[in-house]
Write an enzyme that holds these catalytic residues in place. Structure first.
Site, PDB file in Angstrom:
ATOM      1  CG  ASP A 153      -1.685   6.494  49.757  1.00 29.78           C
ATOM      2  OD1 ASP A 153      -1.384   5.364  49.312  1.00 29.78           O
ATOM      3  OD2 ASP A 153      -0.858   7.410  49.868  1.00 29.78           O
ATOM      4  CG  HIS A 226       1.912   3.993  49.097  1.00 26.88           C
ATOM      5  ND1 HIS A 226       1.214   5.180  49.153  1.00 26.88           N
ATOM      6  CD2 HIS A 226       3.175   4.332  48.770  1.00 26.88           C
ATOM      7  CE1 HIS A 226       2.021   6.182  48.877  1.00 26.88           C
ATOM      8  NE2 HIS A 226       3.219   5.696  48.640  1.00 26.88           N
ATOM      9  CB  SER A 411       5.290   8.181  49.397  1.00 27.31           C
ATOM     10  OG  SER A 411       4.675   8.112  48.156  1.00 27.31           O
TER      11      SER A 411
END
Length: 635
Positions: A153, A226, A411
């Site tokens: 990620d 994120h 996600s």
């Protein structure tokens, strides 16, 4: 020939033509060897990903690059793959020249992927998502110990570090302080994370695994927000009196950074992504979470496909987000058959409009759904809370952490399935990849149409159900032929095509123990929520502890709202029955592409099978040879 037959022939020809065009439009498997893929997807300017054939010598490679005007950038850990730099604007010219050589298998632009989260909303201090997946029961059975999950990620806030090159400070997220992090690597750097066995460019660390590159950049810090949120859902520290809880707090997290600022925007080049996946596989990850998506029209690079194939061959479970465009086609890499594709649901267990569903490559369809949040429909409480920076996408301060950061998106949903997969591997360490996939599906809570469907896959992931082993034979009950385990079910609505009115059914899941959230000391700071609370409340104020309500889960009565007046044969939900509906049935039956939620209304022959016969009747109706397509019992 009568006018009706002429009309029917024309309709059939049109339907077949449309079907051919749609089938050809779907990106198929790997591109042919020796070709340059000149697609229009956003890519790193002046950079190509080249795959050399195995029999090409280093001298041949160097001469070919020099002759074509390309400069070697770096060699990927995937055998045969390199990235090369070319003059901006000459990518196609150089790519075609390289592809013309028999020493080259593929040449592709370095397409950029993007984290699959959406903008966040005001947060509420309750993790309804953990209760929805039955985590309270699962905690008694496994915690993820012995399992490594690679978060491929934007990086993870896993250390206190000053980056001298960027002159930026990073900090360990307080609620990740109890998590074990292993073998971090920044795959966006110039040094590969993993050394191929034949590599002469780096020496490998001794021990197991043997080829982790000691010269790699180990500072895989999150410069976006994120990846930290994703890691928190999977394994955030639990029962520590801080912030939020994770699904598998005993699991190890392998931070693999594959996203960076490029082209003036934040994204994830496929070269970095493929390298990161391959590193995680070679370094011994048990589960790989890919909350990163690319549009189906972008295609899948050969490097990504090979890295995913390596993961499958090694028995590594790869979990990916379905995408946030709200279409009935899965994004890459979720569209690949070997990947576990995960869509999102909100607090009421219904699909948010943003969550992609439907089909991917070939016969691949959505596998599962998991909590992703739906604040636009259900209100600000319907978000996923984990600790990250003040925002989960686009953060600029990497040392300040609210107690909980709200995010929504597929996600977040994918991270739930990765966490449950870690629990399964912890409880049943010998389970095969095929059995793991089967277990995730057979233990899920069925949503939407009975059984596997395009909107919800096999249903809502259930951690507690997946870990059940009542006879203690180390075989999950869901897979154990000797044990009959009831699974949550609901009564489906009547078949719309059998002339029975469809009531507004209230569906009740099988009762389970009342969820009991992780206790929090009375003086422990928690984020507060009151109406449209300021997102910075947890950073600037002293929140007032709030009671934790028990969420009411209302199961959906069907796969999305059908047309106001359902019509048998109306496959595309348009309110009219025509050739496009017949195309939908034929294409669905041929497994060439997904269709709209009214596919069930294409069932018109009452033979308990949706097939070409139904398409013929719809065609006959739209061609004027029948006056109706209502279903009536046979005989």
């Amino acid at each position: 020939m009568t006018l009706s037959r002429v009309r029917l022939a024309a309709v059939i020809a049109l339907a077949c033509s449309l079907l051919l065009l749609v089938t050809l439009a779907w990106p198929s498997g790997g591109r042919p060897a020796g070709t340059y893929a000149a697609d229009q997807a956003p890519a790193v300017a002046g950079q190509l990903v080249v795959q050399f054939r195995g029999d090409a010598s280093s001298e041949q490679r160097a001469a070919l690059l020099a002759a074509s005007g390309a400069t070697l950038d770096r060699q990927l850990s995937l055998p045969g793959y390199v990235t090369v730099t070319v003059p901006p604007g000459r990518e196609a010219e150089v790519g075609l020249a390289l592809a013309a050589s028999p020493a080259v298998a593929t040449v592709e632009k370095d397409i950029i992927r993007h984290p699959a989260a959406l903008p966040n909303d005001p947060y509420y201090p309750q993790q309804w998502n953990m209760q929805m997946i039955g985590l309270d029961a699962a905690r008694e059975l496994a915690n993820g110990s012995g399992v490594t999950v690679a978060v491929v990620d934007t990086g993870v806030a896993f250390e206190n570090y000053h980056d001298p090159a960027k002159d930026v400070d990073f900090a360990l997220a307080p609620d990740l302080a109890g998590v074990t992090f292993v073998d971090p690597c920044d795959a966006t750097g110039s040094t590969p994370c993993w050394c191929a066995p034949t590599s002469t460019d780096c020496q490998c660390e001794s021990g197991s695994p043997p080829c982790v590159n000691p010269a790699r950049d180990v500072h895989a810090n999150d410069d976006f927000g994120h990846g930290t949120h994703i890691a928190g859902t999977i394994a955030q520290a639990t029962n520590n009196g801080l912030g939020t809880a994770g699904i598998a707090p005993g699991a190890k997290i392998m931070p693999v950074k594959v996203c960076r600022l490029t082209l003036g925007k934040y994204g994830c080049p496929v070269s970095d992504l493929a390298d990161g996946i391959n590193y995680a596989v070679q370094d011994g990850a048990d589960v790989i979470n890919l909350s990163i998506t690319g549009l189906p029209t972008d295609g899948l690079s050969s490097a990504e496909r090979d890295a995913l194939a390596a993961a499958e061959a090694a028995g590594v479970a790869v979990v990916a987000a379905s995408g946030n465009e709200g279409t009935n086609v899965l994004d890459y890499p979720a569209a690949v058959a070997s990947v576990i594709a995960v869509g999102a649901v909100g607090m009421n267990a219904t699909r948010p409009l943003y969550s992609n569903y439907g089909q991917g490559e070939g016969n691949k369809t959505l596998d599962l759904v998991a909590p992703g949040g739906d604040p636009d429909t259900e209100g600000p409480a319907s978000v996923i809370l984990q600790q990250s920076y003040s925002v989960c996408t686009g953060a600029t301060n990497y040392t300040a952490f609210p107690d909980a950061t709200p995010c929504k998106g597929t996600s977040m949903a994918a991270a739930h399935v990765s966490g449950v997969a870690a629990l399964i591997k912890s409880k049943f360490p010998a389970i095969s990849l095929d059995d793991l996939r089967a277990l995730l599906k057979c233990s899920a809570l069925d949503l939407g149409d009975p059984g596997q469907d395009l909107r919800y896959g096999a249903g809502l992931v259930q951690a507690g159900n997946a870990l059940l082993d009542v006879d203690h034979d180390n075989i999950p009950d869901c897979l154990d032929a000797q044990v009959s385990t009831p699974t949550p079910t609901f009564t489906p609505p009547p078949d719309d095509c059998k002339d029975v009115p469809t009531p507004a059914a209230t569906l009740t899941p099988t009762p389970t123990a009342t969820p009991s959230p992780t206790p929090t000391p009375a003086n422990s700071p928690m984020p507060s929520f009151s109406g449209e609370a300021s997102p910075t409340a947890s950073e600037t104020g002293t929140p007032t502890p709030m009671p934790t309500p028990t969420p009411t889960v209302i199961m959906p009565s069907h796969t999305d709202a059908p047309p106001p007046v359902p019509k048998c044969g109306d496959v595309d939900c348009s309110g009219a029955v025509n050739a496009v509906d017949a195309l939908g049935v034929v294409s669905w039956y041929a497994n060439s592409l997904p269709v709209a939620s009214c596919i069930g209304l294409g069932y018109v022959t009452c033979d308990d099978d949706l097939n070409a016969a139904d398409a013929v009747r719809i065609l006959a109706y739209s061609g004027g040879l029948m006056t109706q397509v209502a279903c009536s019992p046979p005989g």
